[in-house]
Design a protein around this motif. Structure first.
Motif, PDB file in Angstrom:
ATOM      1  N   THR A 176       0.827  -1.202   0.000  1.00 54.12           N
ATOM      2  CA  THR A 176       0.000   0.000   0.000  1.00 54.12           C
ATOM      3  C   THR A 176       0.868   1.262   0.000  1.00 54.12           C
ATOM      4  N   PRO A 177       0.276   2.425  -0.256  1.00 57.93           N
ATOM      5  CA  PRO A 177       1.042   3.672  -0.151  1.00 57.93           C
ATOM      6  C   PRO A 177       1.715   3.846   1.205  1.00 57.93           C
ATOM      7  N   ASP A 178       1.034   3.470   2.278  1.00 58.99           N
ATOM      8  CA  ASP A 178       1.645   3.592   3.602  1.00 58.99           C
ATOM      9  C   ASP A 178       2.920   2.763   3.721  1.00 58.99           C
ATOM     10  N   HIS A 199       3.307  10.438  -2.252  1.00 61.24           N
ATOM     11  CA  HIS A 199       2.717  10.118  -0.950  1.00 61.24           C
ATOM     12  C   HIS A 199       3.659  10.442   0.198  1.00 61.24           C
ATOM     13  N   SER A 200       4.957  10.357  -0.040  1.00 56.89           N
ATOM     14  CA  SER A 200       5.916  10.745   1.001  1.00 56.89           C
ATOM     15  C   SER A 200       5.827  12.235   1.289  1.00 56.89           C
ATOM     16  N   ALA A 239       5.691 -11.927  -6.462  1.00 54.78           N
ATOM     17  CA  ALA A 239       4.808 -11.528  -5.363  1.00 54.78           C
ATOM     18  C   ALA A 239       4.839 -10.019  -5.145  1.00 54.78           C
ATOM     19  N   GLY A 240       6.035  -9.429  -5.253  1.00 53.27           N
ATOM     20  CA  GLY A 240       6.147  -7.979  -5.096  1.00 53.27           C
ATOM     21  C   GLY A 240       5.350  -7.230  -6.150  1.00 53.27           C
ATOM     22  N   ILE A 241       5.419  -7.712  -7.389  1.00 54.68           N
ATOM     23  CA  ILE A 241       4.666  -7.085  -8.476  1.00 54.68           C
ATOM     24  C   ILE A 241       3.167  -7.186  -8.228  1.00 54.68           C
ATOM     25  N   VAL A 242       2.705  -8.348  -7.802  1.00 54.36           N
ATOM     26  CA  VAL A 242       1.276  -8.530  -7.527  1.00 54.36           C
ATOM     27  C   VAL A 242       0.820  -7.624  -6.385  1.00 54.36           C
ATOM     28  N   GLY A 243       1.650  -7.510  -5.348  1.00 51.49           N
ATOM     29  CA  GLY A 243       1.300  -6.647  -4.221  1.00 51.49           C
ATOM     30  C   GLY A 243       1.158  -5.194  -4.628  1.00 51.49           C
ATOM     31  N   ILE A 244       2.041  -4.741  -5.532  1.00 52.63           N
ATOM     32  CA  ILE A 244       1.968  -3.355  -6.011  1.00 52.63           C
ATOM     33  C   ILE A 244       0.773  -3.172  -6.944  1.00 52.63           C
ATOM     34  N   ASN A 245       0.598  -4.116  -7.875  1.00 51.40           N
ATOM     35  CA  ASN A 245      -0.498  -3.991  -8.823  1.00 51.40           C
ATOM     36  C   ASN A 245      -1.858  -3.968  -8.115  1.00 51.40           C
TER      37      ASN A 245
END
Length: 359
Positions: free
Chosen positions: A115-117, A157-158, A266-272
């Protein structure tokens, strides 16, 4: 809606760790082989959400510091050519790998919600460590964040969080957004995942044949990520496009005798699913407009004239209107470049960025 995380004293929590403390020897070998690397380029720290690999170049207490945040599926190494120009021009640079990319690892199930956070927390952790945690870089003056695509959203977001918190020690005078993923033209598999993210994550995680679609889709998307001649359809930077395609075939395990990167899919899926999902993009645009209106940060928006992944032809007039409404925003169109503008011609990008950073 993006909710700020709980205030956190990250400076007190940073610890430097060795690769052997993060990865098994088998996993480290797998990352090295998939990445055509011999190991991490610099240091790894343990932060709130996991382990972040970062690199500092051109360190000097008299130099201003520029943070570099990469895009989905790549790593901090994508900035190497730009780093050389920045360092030669008198800047220090800090670049880091997203979780699930390069040598950064999420602390928990690798199929996590990016997530953005989480993006901002990760950047806070590494920035606090580098500028204060070990004392070495504490005299650095933070000048800018440069973000490409998803990395540009992390930058937005930062700045938004730090402006709201009044975090003077992290005040960012300038941000450079390279083809920011405020809109997206996605491949078919990513569009399906946008509609049913939880189900698709479950299938990606548990069925090998479905997981293979992640790499296939990513490589397919590169066909539109590189600029092509509008009259002939040929790639303007064909050699670099073929080289990057070969790189990702290796990362996704499509090269005989080479195992895939253990965390990248997995990282790509989490971002997408949790950062650049289609229905979230309007929220990023609203946050960006809030940054333009509320913060004191100057913004350079660099967009390739042939970008089809973040389609410039469909949305450039919107950004031009933003530019007219906000003195702090400047739009620059990089002629003949696509979405992978850093790979295509990093010198052209440096020529656009340096006057802004030095001004």
């Amino acid at each position: 809606i993006f909710i700020l995380s709980t205030p956190y004293n990250s400076k007190a929590a940073m610890t430097t760790v060795q690769p052997i403390d993060v990865f098994s020897s088998e996993t480290l070998l797998q990352i090295n082989q998939a990445s055509s690397a011999s190991g991490p380029d610099h240091s790894i720290i343990k932060g709130r959400h996991g382990y972040t690999h970062y690199v500092v170049d051109g360190y000097s207490t008299s130099r201003k510091l520029v943070i570099l945040s990469h895009g989905i599926g790549t790593s901090q190494r994508s900035y190497q050519d730009l780093v050389n120009r920045l360092v030669d021009s008198g800047f220090s640079t800090l670049r880091y790998d997203f979780f699930g990319h390069g040598y950064s690892k999420y602390d928990g199930d690798m199929w996590f919600d990016y997530t953005p956070d989480v993006f901002v927390d990760q950047l806070e952790d590494v920035l606090d460590h580098v500028t204060a945690g070990d004392g070495k870089y504490k005299e650095q003056c933070l000048t800018a964040i440069v973000g490409h695509s998803t990395g540009a959203l992390a930058a937005i977001h930062s700045v938004d969080r730090w402006a709201m918190e009044g975090a003077n020690e992290r005040a960012i005078p300038k941000i450079v957004l390279l083809a920011p993923a405020l809109w997206a033209n996605k491949p078919f598999v990513a569009k399906v995942a946008d509609k049913i993210p939880r189900l698709m994550t479950f299938l990606f995680k548990n069925i090998k044949l479905v997981k293979n679609l992640i790499g296939e889709s990513y490589i397919e998307n590169m066909d539109s990520a590189f600029a092509s001649d509008e009259s002939t359809g040929t790639y303007i930077y064909d050699t670099k496009k073929r080289s990057m395609t070969d790189k990702y075939r290796r990362l996704f395990g499509s090269v005989k005798g080479v195992n895939e990167h253990p965390f990248l899919a997995a990282g790509i899926v989490g971002i997408n699913g949790h950062m650049i999902r289609g229905d979230l993009l309007s929220g990023h645009r609203k946050t960006f407009l809030k940054v333009l209106e509320k913060s004191k940060t100057d913004t350079l928006f660099v967009w390739g004239s042939l970008d089809c992944s973040v389609p410039i032809k469909d949305h450039v007039e919107t950004v031009r209107k933003w530019e007219m409404d906000h003195d702090s925003l400047k739009l620059t169109v990089a002629d003949g470049l696509g979405h992978e503008l850093l790979c295509e011609n990093s010198d052209m990008i440096a020529d656009h960025i340096l006057p802004f950073l030095q001004g």
